[in-house]
Write an enzyme that holds these catalytic residues in place. Sequence first.
Site, PDB file in Angstrom:
ATOM      1  N   GLN A 136     -13.323  -6.047   7.307  1.00 57.68           N
ATOM      2  CA  GLN A 136     -13.967  -5.895   8.621  1.00 57.68           C
ATOM      3  C   GLN A 136     -14.267  -7.239   9.297  1.00 57.68           C
ATOM      4  O   GLN A 136     -14.611  -7.260  10.472  1.00 57.68           O
ATOM      5  CB  GLN A 136     -15.259  -5.076   8.498  1.00 57.68           C
ATOM      6  CG  GLN A 136     -15.030  -3.623   8.108  1.00 57.68           C
ATOM      7  CD  GLN A 136     -14.236  -2.819   9.120  1.00 57.68           C
ATOM      8  OE1 GLN A 136     -14.115  -3.199  10.284  1.00 57.68           O
ATOM      9  NE2 GLN A 136     -13.654  -1.714   8.675  1.00 57.68           N
ATOM     10  N   CYS A 185     -20.142  17.017   5.882  1.00 53.23           N
ATOM     11  CA  CYS A 185     -19.291  18.065   6.453  1.00 53.23           C
ATOM     12  C   CYS A 185     -18.022  17.480   7.084  1.00 53.23           C
ATOM     13  O   CYS A 185     -17.081  18.206   7.365  1.00 53.23           O
ATOM     14  CB  CYS A 185     -20.073  18.870   7.481  1.00 53.23           C
ATOM     15  SG  CYS A 185     -21.091  17.849   8.554  1.00 53.23           S
ATOM     16  N   SER A 211      -6.964  -6.269   5.759  1.00 50.19           N
ATOM     17  CA  SER A 211      -6.005  -5.276   6.241  1.00 50.19           C
ATOM     18  C   SER A 211      -5.705  -5.546   7.712  1.00 50.19           C
ATOM     19  O   SER A 211      -6.611  -5.604   8.546  1.00 50.19           O
ATOM     20  CB  SER A 211      -6.606  -3.876   6.072  1.00 50.19           C
ATOM     21  OG  SER A 211      -5.845  -2.938   6.795  1.00 50.19           O
ATOM     22  N   ALA A 212      -4.424  -5.711   8.037  1.00 54.90           N
ATOM     23  CA  ALA A 212      -4.029  -6.082   9.400  1.00 54.90           C
ATOM     24  C   ALA A 212      -4.417  -5.028  10.431  1.00 54.90           C
ATOM     25  O   ALA A 212      -4.687  -5.349  11.590  1.00 54.90           O
ATOM     26  CB  ALA A 212      -2.518  -6.320   9.454  1.00 54.90           C
ATOM     27  N   HIS A 213      -4.449  -3.768  10.005  1.00 52.86           N
ATOM     28  CA  HIS A 213      -4.769  -2.676  10.919  1.00 52.86           C
ATOM     29  C   HIS A 213      -6.181  -2.816  11.499  1.00 52.86           C
ATOM     30  O   HIS A 213      -6.501  -2.253  12.531  1.00 52.86           O
ATOM     31  CB  HIS A 213      -4.636  -1.360  10.157  1.00 52.86           C
ATOM     32  CG  HIS A 213      -4.431  -0.180  11.036  1.00 52.86           C
ATOM     33  ND1 HIS A 213      -3.874  -0.269  12.293  1.00 52.86           N
ATOM     34  CD2 HIS A 213      -4.721   1.128  10.849  1.00 52.86           C
ATOM     35  CE1 HIS A 213      -3.830   0.938  12.832  1.00 52.86           C
ATOM     36  NE2 HIS A 213      -4.348   1.794  11.992  1.00 52.86           N
ATOM     37  N   THR A 232      -5.682  -1.040   0.950  1.00 52.67           N
ATOM     38  CA  THR A 232      -6.073  -0.384  -0.301  1.00 52.67           C
ATOM     39  C   THR A 232      -5.286  -0.938  -1.487  1.00 52.67           C
ATOM     40  O   THR A 232      -5.869  -1.219  -2.544  1.00 52.67           O
ATOM     41  CB  THR A 232      -5.885   1.141  -0.183  1.00 52.67           C
ATOM     42  OG1 THR A 232      -6.751   1.614   0.841  1.00 52.67           O
ATOM     43  CG2 THR A 232      -6.208   1.842  -1.486  1.00 52.67           C
TER      44      THR A 232
END
Lengths: 375, 69
Positions: free
Chosen positions: A175, A317, A192-194, A73
């Site tokens: 992604q 929801c 992002s490495a995660h 982010t």
Amino acid sequence: MTQRVHLDSASGLPLHPVAREALLAALEDGWADPARLYTSGRKARQLLDGARESVAAALGARPDEVTFTPNGTTALYGGIRGTAAGRARVGRHVVHSAVEHSAVLHAAAELDPTSVPVDQVGRVSPDAFAAALRDDTALACLIAASHEVGTVQPVAEVAARCTARGVPLLVDAAQVVGRMPVPDGWSVLTASAHKWGGPGGVGVLAVRTGVRFRSAWPEDEHELGRSPGSVALPAVVAAAAALRASRADSAAEDTRLRALVDRIRASVAQIPDVEVVGDPVARLPHLVTFSCLYVDGEQLVRALDAEGFEVTSGSSCTSSTLTPSHVLVAMGVLTHGNVRVSLSRTTTEEDVDRFLTVLPGVVARLRDEAGATGL
Amino acid sequence: MKVLDCLGKPCPVPVIELAKALPTVAVGEVLEVLSDDPAAAADIPAWCRMRGQTYEGADGPSYRVRRAS
């Protein structure tokens, strides 16, 4: 006790075994400040340089174009603010697709955004994207492939049109890095490495040489002045190792996971009133999304969790804001009863078969409980 | 025009109620659905597409569906 099956790799993967080893080694050797001239510092510097070269090679970038950020982010925020600041004299207009990650929408909201609509599989038209570019467009943003529905975007075509107008294109490649070839034509790229099996807390911001860029933060001596302060060096080293390992078998994993996703798509489509969304072919290898008519998304996620399957949902929801996924809304598909399944290297054929055996009964039961059977 | 009041009811309830109520209006007639759930704006048109019914548009929390079959 039910064996738990994690089917939400698009949110985060368990640490790759190679990354775990690299992390432990880097905790031993990479604790010192890489800016220092003594032996321990130089050792840390070597690890950081090696990680940067390795990640740069994976992105098709030069090492001096790549900076590490605290997460994906901040890479997006820093990339968008930095590119916009570098082109402040041109204007404040930013063009992005309607299916970007919410971080892009948040950063673009600080500027003057134009959102380009997508078709029913969630893809932008390069011509429509080009038509949204203006003389005061500071930058354009396009996600390489949708984190919610898997559809791959026409990045190279959009990039060519942006280049023709002199507009830098930021590509959110979170992604695809480690899974698929990184598309050509980007001016700024984030990841992002995660998402590729590295630890949480490592983002990547790459800026092509020659792109006007002014850091969103006070510029310091770290990370080319583009991300302030020291990086989490052991995590960065582990992230680079995970990326090397993922790329080493990404072709085999691509084939394996594509076949599993094809099986899920075909099987789920047989359940009455279930709509599989996103492009069936030009898509991420590991991700599939579907919506079950008349089913409450939160109940569905909880019922599947009780059966041992961990999935996520774009239904309102299940969101903290109680609004449906902007990606599903932009595609004009059903937003309730939504499930996203994303596979990883630990997902087995047996896991998928068990999921597909359990799902129809869960959907039927929830419809029955809602009084929605036979509608 | 028949009105179906689903105000205060979260999705998918308005869509379930719509599916139950549409057969009670004549083919060619319009049913008005009242819903303040943010998901209704996406889900009512999507239901019409999936069921081959005609979505006539919305005005605030009021959605109009014409029974096509």
